[in-house]
Design a protein around this motif. Structure first.
Motif, PDB file in Angstrom:
ATOM      1  N   SER A   1      99.446  25.559  70.852  1.00  0.00           N
ATOM      2  CA  SER A   1     100.218  26.791  71.275  1.00  0.00           C
ATOM      3  C   SER A   1     100.123  27.378  72.611  1.00  0.00           C
ATOM      4  CB  SER A   1      99.970  27.861  70.314  1.00  0.00           C
ATOM      5  OG  SER A   1      98.838  28.689  70.392  1.00  0.00           O
ATOM      6  N   MET A   2      98.901  27.263  73.454  1.00  0.00           N
ATOM      7  CA  MET A   2      98.697  27.842  74.756  1.00  0.00           C
ATOM      8  C   MET A   2      99.111  26.768  75.795  1.00  0.00           C
ATOM      9  SD  MET A   2      95.533  30.186  74.665  1.00  0.00           S
ATOM     10  CE  MET A   2      95.326  31.561  73.331  1.00  0.00           C
TER      11      MET A   2
ATOM     12  N   THR B   1      97.351  35.262  72.078  1.00  0.00           N
ATOM     13  CA  THR B   1      98.028  35.407  73.406  1.00  0.00           C
ATOM     14  C   THR B   1      97.177  35.035  74.481  1.00  0.00           C
ATOM     15  OG1 THR B   1      99.345  37.256  72.598  1.00  0.00           O
ATOM     16  CG2 THR B   1      99.521  36.761  74.946  1.00  0.00           C
ATOM     17  N   PRO B   2      97.612  34.030  75.458  1.00  0.00           N
ATOM     18  CA  PRO B   2      96.787  33.489  76.375  1.00  0.00           C
ATOM     19  C   PRO B   2      96.820  34.809  77.559  1.00  0.00           C
ATOM     20  CG  PRO B   2      99.076  32.495  76.472  1.00  0.00           C
ATOM     21  CD  PRO B   2      99.130  33.273  75.296  1.00  0.00           C
ATOM     22  N   THR B   3      95.635  34.799  78.238  1.00  0.00           N
ATOM     23  CA  THR B   3      95.288  35.791  78.894  1.00  0.00           C
ATOM     24  C   THR B   3      94.952  35.284  80.505  1.00  0.00           C
ATOM     25  OG1 THR B   3      92.922  35.849  78.454  1.00  0.00           O
ATOM     26  CG2 THR B   3      94.417  37.238  77.228  1.00  0.00           C
ATOM     27  N   GLY B   4      94.937  33.936  80.618  1.00  0.00           N
ATOM     28  CA  GLY B   4      94.315  33.549  82.102  1.00  0.00           C
ATOM     29  C   GLY B   4      95.249  33.775  82.924  1.00  0.00           C
TER      30      GLY B   4
ATOM     31  N   TYR C   1     101.762  27.520  78.453  1.00  0.00           N
ATOM     32  CA  TYR C   1     101.455  28.616  79.440  1.00  0.00           C
ATOM     33  C   TYR C   1     100.484  28.140  80.580  1.00  0.00           C
ATOM     34  CZ  TYR C   1      99.020  32.918  81.098  1.00  0.00           C
ATOM     35  OH  TYR C   1      98.578  33.844  81.771  1.00  0.00           O
ATOM     36  N   TYR C   2      99.240  27.434  80.121  1.00  0.00           N
ATOM     37  CA  TYR C   2      98.445  27.017  81.037  1.00  0.00           C
ATOM     38  C   TYR C   2      98.854  25.883  81.943  1.00  0.00           C
ATOM     39  CZ  TYR C   2      94.950  30.202  79.665  1.00  0.00           C
ATOM     40  OH  TYR C   2      94.354  31.342  79.584  1.00  0.00           O
ATOM     41  N   ARG C   3      99.700  25.083  81.339  1.00  0.00           N
ATOM     42  CA  ARG C   3     100.343  23.948  82.148  1.00  0.00           C
ATOM     43  C   ARG C   3     101.006  24.476  83.345  1.00  0.00           C
ATOM     44  NH1 ARG C   3     102.979  21.459  78.212  1.00  0.00           N
ATOM     45  NH2 ARG C   3     101.148  20.112  77.759  1.00  0.00           N
ATOM     46  N   ALA C   4     101.707  25.615  83.322  1.00  0.00           N
ATOM     47  CA  ALA C   4     102.731  26.297  84.317  1.00  0.00           C
ATOM     48  C   ALA C   4     101.663  27.070  85.206  1.00  0.00           C
ATOM     49  CB  ALA C   4     103.460  27.097  83.596  1.00  0.00           C
TER      50      ALA C   4
END
Length: 164
Positions: A154-155, A4-7, A158-161
Motif C-alpha cells: 500500500s505504501m 499513512t506513509p510519513t517519510g 508513495y515511496y517510489r515517487a
C-alpha cells in the motif's frame, strides 16, 4: 486499515520519524541496546568496539542474521551502520533529538541512502513498519500485532515517487 506513509526525502535519503514521550537517553537505548532492539527488530550480538555486530532480524522470514559495520556512533545522538557488500551496500542512520520547543519527549529518525525508486518502494514501507514496532515495544503495545502486509504494497507508490 493501512497506515499513512510519513517519510520524506532529504539529502539523498528516505527519512522516517516517530515521536516518543521519553528522554533522548531512553530513546537511544531503544535504538541501540540489544535487549531493547530485540523487541522491535531483533537482537544483536558481538562487541561494538570491534566495529561490527550481527543483527538477527526476528520479524523477517527465517530470522536472518546480517553483519552490520558501525560507521559512526555519537551516543546518544547518531549511529550510522552499513550492511552488504559491493554495489549492494545499505547505509542506515539512526538519529535521536529532543522534541521541538514546547513539546515533551524525543524524536527518533531512521534514514537510508536510496536513489533507486524501486528499492525505495520496498525499503520505505519497511522502515515505517519497524518504527511502528519500536513505538509499540516502547509504549506497552504489541509489536507482533503490527503486520507488514498493511505497509507493503500500500505504501509502495508513495515511496517510489520520493527519490524522483
Amino acid at each position: 486499515m493501512n497506515p499513512t506513509p510519513t517519510g520524506y526525502y532529504r539529502d539523498g535519503r528516505i527519512v522516517i520519524e516517530r515521536a516518543l514521550a521519553f528522554g533522548t537517553g531512553e530513546v537511544w537505548d531503544a535504538l541501540t541496546a540489544s535487549e531493547r532492539t530485540a523487541r522491535w527488530i531483533g537482537p544483536w550480538s558481538g562487541d561494538p568496539s570491534t566495529g561490527t555486530i550481527d543483527l538477527t532480524m526476528t520479524a523477517e522470514e527465517g530470522s536472518p542474521t546480517m553483519p552490520l559495520r558501525i560507521d559512526e556512533c555519537d551516543s546518544p545522538v547518531r549511529v550510522a551502520v552499513s550492511a552488504g557488500e559491493g554495489d549492494d551496500v545499505w547505509t542506515l542512520f539512526g538519529e535521536v533529538r529532543s522534541a521541538g520547543e514546547g513539546e515533551v519527549g524525543s524524536v527518533i529518525a531512521l534514514s537510508q541512502v536510496i536513489d533507486d525508486p524501486e528499492k525505495a518502494s520496498a525499503i520505505g514501507p519497511g522502515w515505517e513498519f519497524y518504527l511502528d514496532r519500536l513505538v509499540a515495544a516502547e509504549t506497552g503495545g504489541d509489536p507482533e500485532a503490527i503486520d507488514f502486509d498493511n505497509y507493503y504494497p500500500s505504501m509502495a507508490d508513495y515511496y517510489r515517487a520520493l527519490p524522483g
